[in-house]
Structure formats: structure tokens, C-alpha cells
Design an enzyme around this catalytic site. Structure first.
Site, PDB file in Angstrom:
ATOM      1  N   LYS A  90       0.843  -1.203   0.000  1.00 52.29           N
ATOM      2  CA  LYS A  90       0.000   0.000   0.000  1.00 52.29           C
ATOM      3  C   LYS A  90       0.874   1.247   0.000  1.00 52.29           C
ATOM      4  CE  LYS A  90       1.100   1.172   4.396  1.00 52.29           C
ATOM      5  NZ  LYS A  90       1.813   2.437   4.778  1.00 52.29           N
ATOM      6  N   ASP A  93      -1.485  -1.855  10.828  1.00 47.22           N
ATOM      7  CA  ASP A  93      -1.799  -1.672   9.411  1.00 47.22           C
ATOM      8  C   ASP A  93      -2.509  -2.867   8.788  1.00 47.22           C
ATOM      9  OD1 ASP A  93      -0.612   0.788   9.523  1.00 47.22           O
ATOM     10  OD2 ASP A  93       1.191   0.238   8.409  1.00 47.22           O
TER      11      ASP A  93
END
Length: 394
Positions: free
Chosen positions: A93, A220
Site C-alpha cells: 500500500k 496496518d
């Protein structure tokens, strides 16, 4: 290489028993396609055997079809045999913006960030282990921990703890995402491992449960159970799926020097009185209205990261100076040390010409999302790493 996801429909409301999965472990058939399921064997067709018998004025036709009989037997095997191996794409990401909004009583910081999955990622192969005591992890690059400190092993242990299953795995990690990059590669690996463990166990858990559990081993990780674009708050574990008009075909280039930034050291140097004061919701609204631009790609961790690694600040400045409008925005992802250029897949020429950058990691990428009840799929034409300069995989 296009990596198809495991396109399973395991939502509890729709298919609680996950019976839509094609299953078999017949050893003489190699897995086809990226999901690595072994397909039902296809046998050479044999003509029907027909026999006619007279019964008074009526004729009775008896038809024997060996194809149908054998395939019916194979269907029975499919119903009763579990999944044995699975290959999944594990994408990383970027943080399109990252605001640090305060410090918490538990020592962590509150953040508000637009996370987005991109097409660069690892490939992870899972096979059921005959052992009922230990997972085995291998990888293609040195320096990756293979013991219980690895987030993949932590994720598998977490799944067994939450569900009571006793599946153990042989896992091979084909690593493409550099470590210490601010790209969430390890977090993605953990999310992918949770997804895989759930498939092997017949989808005992919902995606929401997997997402909630994953926050126990990393802030995350929950994001990767979103649709691929999410507004994340708290420590990062509060995930709100969003739909933004960001074209998925916008190209980008990732430039990561061989040096990594210690996340702990970056946060240690963070001064809240020097962070941006822009409301994160305002940033979301600007992106929704006007797309990605330099003024919305704010990362409050850049100043402390540039203190930790001054050469990273110089790299960002040189990319901006050399781009001549080539990029819509240039910014650092996460806590570093990757610099992202949005709007072009090509790095500036000085990256190739200057000996200082001969060991940087370079890759093009694009934004990707995922469909409900499926894992991520790697696009065929993006996520390629450059052959030059030399690639660095710490």
C-alpha cells in the site's frame, strides 16, 4: 504474470459452508491457474454403450455412459476432500496522505490517513503440512525472519487461537516488496495468511472477524481487509472503506534507497507542534473533487524521517526538481523510506546516471482494489520492477 485471487464466496450469509470451492487432492493432476486448486479430472470421452431390448411391443433402451459415472465419482471426491494448496497475491500500500493528529495514553499516535493498495506485491504459496505442531516458512530473499517473529507465522498462530483449528502450513514467500519501505509489505503478508488460513478451514470466520482479529498483531493489517481504498484512523486499525474517483490506471513510480527508516526512531523525532494543521476530511474532499495533487499529499512523518535519513529529503527534492511536471505529486509513503511519484511510471534520468542511486529499488505500480469475498488480483501489466539500476531487497 496475472495472479488471480482465490475467488471464493465465503460470506456467511451466502455460503456458510464454503461449498462453492472446487476441491480435490488427486495426486496425478497439477494445479491450474493462480489459485492453485486442482481441477476435476477430465477423462477422454467414450461413446455411450446402448442396448435395446424388446418387451412385447415396447422397446427399452439401456444407456451406459462411463464418462458420467466417473465424473459423478469425482464430484463426490470434491465434496469430501479439503483444500490442499493455495497461491495468493499479497499487495502493498501507499499512504496518499498521512496526518498525525495526537498522541495516545498508550504511547501510540493517532493518525488519519488515506491508504490505497497498489499493484506491487509478493506471491505467497500455502500448502497444508502433514505436521500438526509447526508451520514452515521459506523465502526467496535473505534477511527475512523465518521464525515466529514473522507476521505470517503470527497470523497463522492467531487464526488457530481464535478458531481452534489445527491446520499447519508450509509457506513460501516470493518477496517483491522491499522491507523498511513504508509500504506495509509485512502487514499485507499477515492479512493474506489470515485469509488463506480461513479458506483452508472452510471459512469459519467472516471477513469482519479477520479484520478485527488482525489488529492484535499489527496496526496496518486491518486495512488490507478493506476494498483496497480506506480512510484509516486510530492507530490505523479503524478502517472506513471509501470510494474515490481516482482512476486505477494512474501510473506511479516507487523509488526506495537501500537505507531503511526505523519507524520507532521516526516517531521519536516527531513533534506534534510542527505537523500540518489541515483537516484530513478536507484532504479527502479535495481528492474527491480534484484528484491527487502535491498539496493534498501531506505526510507528517516526512520531517522526522528526513532527520533520521537526510539523504531521503535530498532524493525527494531532486525528483521534484527533475520532473518538470512529470508527476502530479511526489511524497514519502508511511514512515519511509519509499518516495512515490504519482502520474508517471518512469523515474527521473538522474536515478540512472548518478552512482549514488545505483542500488535503489525501483518499481512502477498502479492503484488496485478488490471485489467482495475475493482476495486481491495482480494486474498483468503493472507492478514491474526495473532491471536497472540494481535492485535492493534488504
Amino acid at each position: 504474470m496475472a495472479m488471480a485471487s482465490s475467488q471464493f464466496f465465503c460470506d456467511h450469509q451466502l455460503h456458510p459452508s464454503c461449498n462453492s470451492i472446487r476441491r480435490t487432492t488427486l495426486p496425478s493432476f497439477r494445479p491450474q491457474g493462480s489459485s492453485s486448486f486442482r481441477p476435476k479430472p477430465q477423462f477422454q470421452r467414450t461413446p455411450f454403450l446402448r442396448a435395446r431390448a424388446s418387451a412385447g411391443k415396447k422397446q427399452v433402451e439401456i444407456v451406459y455412459n462411463p464418462d458420467e459415472r466417473i465424473n459423478n465419482l469425482a464430484d463426490e471426491v470434491d465434496k469430501n476432500t479439503g483444500l490442499s494448496r493455495l497461491t495468493l497475491f499479497s499487495p502493498c500500500k501507499i499512504n496518499v496522505f498521512l496526518r498525525i493528529t495526537g498522541k495516545r495514553a498508550d504511547g501510540f499516535h493517532d493518525l488519519a490517513s488515506l491508504f490505497h493498495v497498489i499493484s506491487l506485491g509478493d506471491i505467497i504459496k500455502f500448502s497444508l503440512s502433514p505436521s500438526k505442531t509447526k508451520d514452515r516458512l521459506s523465502t526467496n530473499v535473505p534477511g527475512v525472519p523465518l521464525d515466529e517473529s514473522n507476521l505470517i507465522i503470527k497470523a497463522l498462530n492467531l487464526y488457530r487461537k481464535k478458531t481452534g483449528t489445527d491446520n499447519y502450513f508450509w509457506v513460501h514467500l516470493d518477496k517483491k516488496v522491499p522491507t523498511g519501505a513504508g509500504l506495509g509489505g509485512g502487514s499485507s503478508n499477515a492479512a493474506t495468511a489470515l485469509w488463506a488460513a480461513n479458506q483452508f478451514s472452510g471459512c469459519l470466520a467472516s471477513e469482519k472477524e479477520l479484520q478485527q482479529w488482525s489488529s492484535e498483531i499489527g496496526s496496518d493489517i486491518p486495512f488490507f481487509f478493506s476494498n483496497g481504498a480506506a480512510f484509516c484512523t486510530g492507530r490505523g486499525e479503524v478502517v472506513e472503506d471509501i470510494s474515490l474517483p481516482i482512476p486505477l490506471d494512474i501510473p506511479m513510480v516507487l523509488v526506495k534507497p537501500p537505507q531503511a527508516c526505523s519507524t520507532a526512531e521516526v516517531y521519536k523525532r516527531l513533534r506534534l507542534d510542527q505537523t500540518s494543521k489541515v483537516d484530513p476530511i478536507t484532504l479527502l474532499e479535495k481528492i474527491s473533487k480534484n484528484g491527487i495533487s502535491q498539496d493534498v499529499c501531506i505526510n507528517d512523518l516526512e520531517p522526522p524521517a528526513f532527520e533520521v535519513l537526510p539523504s531521503l529529503k535530498r532524493l525527494k527534492q531532486r525528483i521534484i526538481a527533475a520532473s518538470r511536471g512529470q508527476y502530479d505529486a511526489v511524497f514519502m509513503s508511511g514512515s519511509g523510506s519509499t518516495i512515490v511519484g504519482i502520474g508517471s511510471p518512469d523515474p527521473p534520468q538522474f536515478i540512472y546516471d548518478d552512482d549514488e542511486y545505483q542500488d535503489v529499488f525501483l518499481s512502477e505500480a498502479s492503484f488496485i482494489t478488490r471485489a467482495a469475498n475475493q482476495w486481491y488480483t495482480q494486474p498483468a501489466s503493472t507492478g514491474a520492477c526495473y532491471d536497472s539500476p540494481n535492485q535492493s531487497m534488504e
